[in-house]
Design a protein around this motif. Structure first.
Motif, PDB file in Angstrom:
ATOM      1  N   ASP A 149      12.746  -5.472   6.806  1.00 28.64           N
ATOM      2  CA  ASP A 149      13.868  -4.528   6.786  1.00 28.64           C
ATOM      3  C   ASP A 149      13.980  -3.878   5.406  1.00 28.64           C
ATOM      4  OD1 ASP A 149      16.104  -3.101   7.500  1.00 28.64           O
ATOM      5  OD2 ASP A 149      17.500  -4.784   7.217  1.00 28.64           O
ATOM      6  N   PRO A 150      13.031  -2.992   5.071  1.00 23.32           N
ATOM      7  CA  PRO A 150      13.002  -2.412   3.716  1.00 23.32           C
ATOM      8  C   PRO A 150      13.996  -1.286   3.494  1.00 23.32           C
ATOM      9  CG  PRO A 150      11.199  -1.550   5.009  1.00 23.32           C
ATOM     10  CD  PRO A 150      11.892  -2.572   5.887  1.00 23.32           C
ATOM     11  N   GLY A 151      14.699  -0.873   4.542  1.00 24.93           N
ATOM     12  CA  GLY A 151      15.626   0.245   4.395  1.00 24.93           C
ATOM     13  C   GLY A 151      14.895   1.574   4.388  1.00 24.93           C
ATOM     14  N   ASP A 152      15.353   2.489   3.549  1.00 27.22           N
ATOM     15  CA  ASP A 152      14.727   3.813   3.441  1.00 27.22           C
ATOM     16  C   ASP A 152      13.330   3.634   2.860  1.00 27.22           C
ATOM     17  OD1 ASP A 152      14.574   6.686   3.411  1.00 27.22           O
ATOM     18  OD2 ASP A 152      14.917   6.592   1.250  1.00 27.22           O
ATOM     19  N   LEU A 153      12.312   3.844   3.691  1.00 27.97           N
ATOM     20  CA  LEU A 153      10.942   3.481   3.306  1.00 27.97           C
ATOM     21  C   LEU A 153      10.035   4.704   3.200  1.00 27.97           C
ATOM     22  CD1 LEU A 153       8.757   1.303   2.785  1.00 27.97           C
ATOM     23  CD2 LEU A 153       8.440   1.184   5.274  1.00 27.97           C
ATOM     24  N   VAL A 154       9.375   4.809   2.048  1.00 31.18           N
ATOM     25  CA  VAL A 154       8.317   5.799   1.825  1.00 31.18           C
ATOM     26  C   VAL A 154       7.035   5.039   1.535  1.00 31.18           C
ATOM     27  CG1 VAL A 154       7.480   7.637   0.308  1.00 31.18           C
ATOM     28  CG2 VAL A 154       9.892   7.573   0.972  1.00 31.18           C
ATOM     29  N   VAL A 155       5.979   5.358   2.260  1.00 28.68           N
ATOM     30  CA  VAL A 155       4.682   4.714   2.059  1.00 28.68           C
ATOM     31  C   VAL A 155       3.786   5.666   1.280  1.00 28.68           C
ATOM     32  CG1 VAL A 155       2.657   3.717   3.167  1.00 28.68           C
ATOM     33  CG2 VAL A 155       4.912   3.362   4.177  1.00 28.68           C
ATOM     34  N   VAL A 156       3.273   5.177   0.159  1.00 29.20           N
ATOM     35  CA  VAL A 156       2.432   5.981  -0.735  1.00 29.20           C
ATOM     36  C   VAL A 156       1.014   5.410  -0.694  1.00 29.20           C
ATOM     37  CG1 VAL A 156       2.112   6.813  -3.094  1.00 29.20           C
ATOM     38  CG2 VAL A 156       4.425   6.410  -2.210  1.00 29.20           C
ATOM     39  N   ALA A 157       0.052   6.216  -0.297  1.00 33.81           N
ATOM     40  CA  ALA A 157      -1.319   5.747  -0.125  1.00 33.81           C
ATOM     41  C   ALA A 157      -2.251   6.434  -1.107  1.00 33.81           C
ATOM     42  CB  ALA A 157      -1.789   6.017   1.298  1.00 33.81           C
TER      43      ALA A 157
END
Length: 222
Positions: free
Chosen positions: A59-67
Motif C-alpha cells: 500500500d504505497p499510496g500515490d505511486l510513480v514507477v521510475v525505470a
C-alpha cells in the motif's frame, strides 16, 4: 507525498540510485530504490516486478514507477500488481509484446545508432567509461565500476509477457548526452512503440542519476 519506486537497469544495484533518492527525499517524498536479483539465473521479469513491489510495500499510496534502461522491461509489470499513477522511463528500453531484450537491440536499430554515435565521437567501442560515465566525476565513475554486478541472461532472453503497454500515464526522459541510446534513436523508437509519448529532454548521459540527480529529480516532479 509521492512514493517513487526506482527500478535500476541491468547489472546495477541500488547504489546507482542513491543520489536521486536523496534528492527526492529532500523534497519531501518517499524514494525506494529496488534491489533486483540481477545475478540470479532463476529470476524472471516477473521476479523483478515482485522485487519492486516488495520494496515499496502493498500500500504505497500515490505511486510513480521510475525505470532506468533495462528497467523498461520489468517496470510495466509492476502496473499489474499495484495501482501506479505514472510510469516514467529514464533513457529506457521500450519492449514490444513477445519481444525479448536480447532481440530488442537489433529490432530497434540500436546497434547501428550506437555505431554511428561512436564514429561521430571518435570513441573506442570497448571504452565502457567513455560510453556510460563520460559526464560523471572520475571518483564517482570509479565507484560505479566497483558496483557493477553480473547480469543474468534469463530475463534478457524471456519474451516480454504483456500483450500491450499498460494503460498508465507514461513519460519518457531522454538524456541529451546519452551515447548508448542517442537522441535521434530514442525519438524514432518512441514514435514506433509509444505513439503519443513525446520525450522530455534532460541533461546527462546514460546515468543521469549520478551526473545530474538534482535536475533529474526536478524533471520527475514536474
Amino acid at each position: 507525498m509521492t512514493t517513487f519506486a526506482l527500478v535500476p537497469g541491468a547489472g546495477s544495484d541500488t547504489w546507482y540510485l542513491g543520489p536521486l533518492a536523496a534528492e527526492l527525499t529532500r523534497r519531501g517524498h518517499r524514494a525506494v530504490p529496488a534491489e533486483l536479483p540481477c545475478d540470479d539465473d532463476t529470476a524472471t521479469l516477473e521476479t523483478y516486478a515482485d522485487a519492486v513491489v516488495a520494496a515499496v510495500g502493498s500500500d504505497p499510496g500515490d505511486l510513480v514507477v521510475v525505470a532506468h534502461s533495462f528497467g523498461g522491461f520489468s517496470a510495466p509489470l509492476v502496473c499489474d500488481r499495484l495501482a501506479v499513477r505514472e510510469l516514467v522511463l529514464v533513457t529506457a528500453m521500450v519492449p514490444a509484446p513477445g519481444e525479448s531484450a536480447s532481440d530488442w537491440w537489433e529490432a530497434t536499430g540500436q546497434g547501428a545508432a550506437r555505431a554511428a554515435q561512436d564514429a561521430r565521437d571518435g570513441r573506442d567501442p570497448d571504452d565502457v567509461v567513455a560510453l556510460f560515465y563520460h559526464d560523471v566525476d572520475e571518483p564517482v565513475a570509479d565507484e560505479a565500476l566497483r558496483h557493477e554486478r553480473a547480469q543474468s541472461a534469463t530475463p534478457f532472453d524471456q519474451p516480454w509477457p504483456r500483450d500491450a503497454w499498460p494503460d498508465v500515464r507514461t513519460r519518457y526522459l531522454l538524456c541529451r548526452e546519452d551515447k548508448l541510446f542517442p537522441a535521434a534513436f530514442v525519438r524514432t523508437m518512441l514514435a514506433r512503440r509509444l505513439r503519443g509519448v513525446v520525450p522530455e529532454v534532460v541533461p546527462g548521459g546514460h546515468h543521469p542519476m549520478l551526473s545530474h540527480p538534482v535536475e533529474l529529480a526536478a524533471a520527475l516532479l514536474r
